[in-house]
Design an enzyme around this catalytic site. Sequence first.
Site, PDB file in Angstrom:
ATOM      1  N   SER A  48     -12.718   4.145  -9.819  1.00 52.16           N
ATOM      2  CA  SER A  48     -12.292   5.103 -10.847  1.00 52.16           C
ATOM      3  C   SER A  48     -11.387   4.435 -11.877  1.00 52.16           C
ATOM      4  O   SER A  48     -11.509   4.695 -13.085  1.00 52.16           O
ATOM      5  CB  SER A  48     -11.583   6.299 -10.210  1.00 52.16           C
ATOM      6  OG  SER A  48     -10.429   5.901  -9.498  1.00 52.16           O
ATOM      7  N   GLU A  72      -5.889  10.209 -14.799  1.00 53.29           N
ATOM      8  CA  GLU A  72      -6.291  10.478 -13.416  1.00 53.29           C
ATOM      9  C   GLU A  72      -5.374  11.502 -12.755  1.00 53.29           C
ATOM     10  O   GLU A  72      -5.833  12.367 -12.015  1.00 53.29           O
ATOM     11  CB  GLU A  72      -6.325   9.182 -12.608  1.00 53.29           C
ATOM     12  CG  GLU A  72      -6.892   9.385 -11.221  1.00 53.29           C
ATOM     13  CD  GLU A  72      -7.610   8.170 -10.662  1.00 53.29           C
ATOM     14  OE1 GLU A  72      -7.970   8.210  -9.475  1.00 53.29           O
ATOM     15  OE2 GLU A  72      -7.819   7.201 -11.397  1.00 53.29           O
ATOM     16  N   GLU A 110       0.831  -1.206   0.000  1.00 56.23           N
ATOM     17  CA  GLU A 110       0.000   0.000   0.000  1.00 56.23           C
ATOM     18  C   GLU A 110       0.861   1.249   0.000  1.00 56.23           C
ATOM     19  O   GLU A 110       1.801   1.379   0.798  1.00 56.23           O
ATOM     20  CB  GLU A 110      -0.897  -0.013   1.238  1.00 56.23           C
ATOM     21  CG  GLU A 110      -2.290   0.475   0.992  1.00 56.23           C
ATOM     22  CD  GLU A 110      -3.056  -0.450   0.040  1.00 56.23           C
ATOM     23  OE1 GLU A 110      -3.174  -0.076  -1.148  1.00 56.23           O
ATOM     24  OE2 GLU A 110      -3.519  -1.506   0.468  1.00 56.23           O
ATOM     25  N   HIS A 111       0.567   2.170  -0.913  1.00 55.39           N
ATOM     26  CA  HIS A 111       1.295   3.432  -1.078  1.00 55.39           C
ATOM     27  C   HIS A 111       2.749   3.196  -1.475  1.00 55.39           C
ATOM     28  O   HIS A 111       3.609   4.039  -1.244  1.00 55.39           O
ATOM     29  CB  HIS A 111       1.199   4.286   0.188  1.00 55.39           C
ATOM     30  CG  HIS A 111      -0.174   4.863   0.397  1.00 55.39           C
ATOM     31  ND1 HIS A 111      -0.537   6.106  -0.072  1.00 55.39           N
ATOM     32  CD2 HIS A 111      -1.275   4.357   0.988  1.00 55.39           C
ATOM     33  CE1 HIS A 111      -1.806   6.342   0.253  1.00 55.39           C
ATOM     34  NE2 HIS A 111      -2.273   5.282   0.886  1.00 55.39           N
ATOM     35  N   ASP A 171      -3.624   0.640  -9.560  1.00 58.87           N
ATOM     36  CA  ASP A 171      -5.048   0.376  -9.756  1.00 58.87           C
ATOM     37  C   ASP A 171      -5.376   0.100 -11.211  1.00 58.87           C
ATOM     38  O   ASP A 171      -6.097  -0.853 -11.542  1.00 58.87           O
ATOM     39  CB  ASP A 171      -5.875   1.563  -9.258  1.00 58.87           C
ATOM     40  CG  ASP A 171      -5.733   1.777  -7.763  1.00 58.87           C
ATOM     41  OD1 ASP A 171      -5.154   0.903  -7.091  1.00 58.87           O
ATOM     42  OD2 ASP A 171      -6.193   2.820  -7.276  1.00 58.87           O
TER      43      ASP A 171
END
Length: 386
Positions: free
Chosen positions: A130, A162, A34-35, A174
């Site tokens: 998204s 994005e 994550e991140h 993503d």
Amino acid sequence: MSEAVVVAERFEELYGAEPEGVWAAPGRVNLIGEHTDYNDGFVMPFALPHTTIAAVSRRADGLLRLHSDDVEGGVVELTLDGLTPEADRGWTAYPSGVVWALREAGHTAVTGADIHLTSTVPTGAGLSSSAALEVVVALALNDLYGLGLKGWQLARLCQRAENVYVGAPTGIMDQTASACCESGHALFLDTRDLSQRQIPFDLAAEGMQLLVVDTQVKHSHSEGEYGKRRAGCEKGAALLGVDALRDVAYDELDAALDRLGEEEEVRRLVRHVVTEDQRVERVVSLLESGRTRAIGPVLVEGHASLRDDFRISCPELDLVVDTALSSGALGARMTGGGFGGSAIVLVDETDAAAVTKAVEEAFAAAGFTAPRVFVAVPSAGARRVC
């Protein structure tokens, strides 16, 4: 009647003709990592069965017409020449941003489109609704206009849409997950060079399940906290003299933190990213050696790091993790960008109902909105469905 047929019929109602095709792109759950994506690191997502579906036809007159069953209002009509990041800030920024990015990259063969959309990917839940929207539009236009772009190339263009058009500073994970995942696998992705490895991830065969707990707490990546974390990571890389935090080796972390001195916030961000990259590599090794149950404690470590170092958890996410673990879960952590969204919980299949009930009761006792809980099944990436 299949969902694709329903979407095609709705397209015909809106635009007066059958679509040239129907495409689907999934949301995703990130198992670990994550991140790390905007730090050139490692991630490990898999695709969900929840998808955004698009019925699409070409136009030759420079018009882009958009409609979504998930947003109130009629068909939105835009001109390709008028697509600018400054002028488009509603839901249409995601599909129109993809068209803008394709044309900016030189794909001027894209001369317009009629698009109708519907989605089963929960919005604001950290499951990449998204990205699914962007990827399904990109894939449809790639197929219809014969652009010949591969999945990873479409992901890059969607990320640019994005980042620049929508204004959300997200990484590449993503969009790549939505475009490239395979059924029954998690995707081990190196976000620096986009090299990929499909890692078998069949929990059902081992008597386990991965629950997704949508806390119903909504977040927005384009708001400031996500951007602050990214800027802090970039500052850390600059202070350490590396291109990205990916370049800080795990066994050199203590020395790197010492070099950052009094920069306490940056130190926390750096510590999370470097240890999280190492957690991804550990999970890959465990899965490839058949030790799936052993990934549970690694997920818990990841949550603690996101909560304490990156500081992007929230009371609802912490309650899911703490309750699940005290109720017999093998592991749990928040997933996604943070500040709400979803958590994942690894359980023995026989414990799934009890853990779910415990989490629901804990939310009720705390006065929180009831969570949505479902089993995550690793599914196929973006594809044409008819």
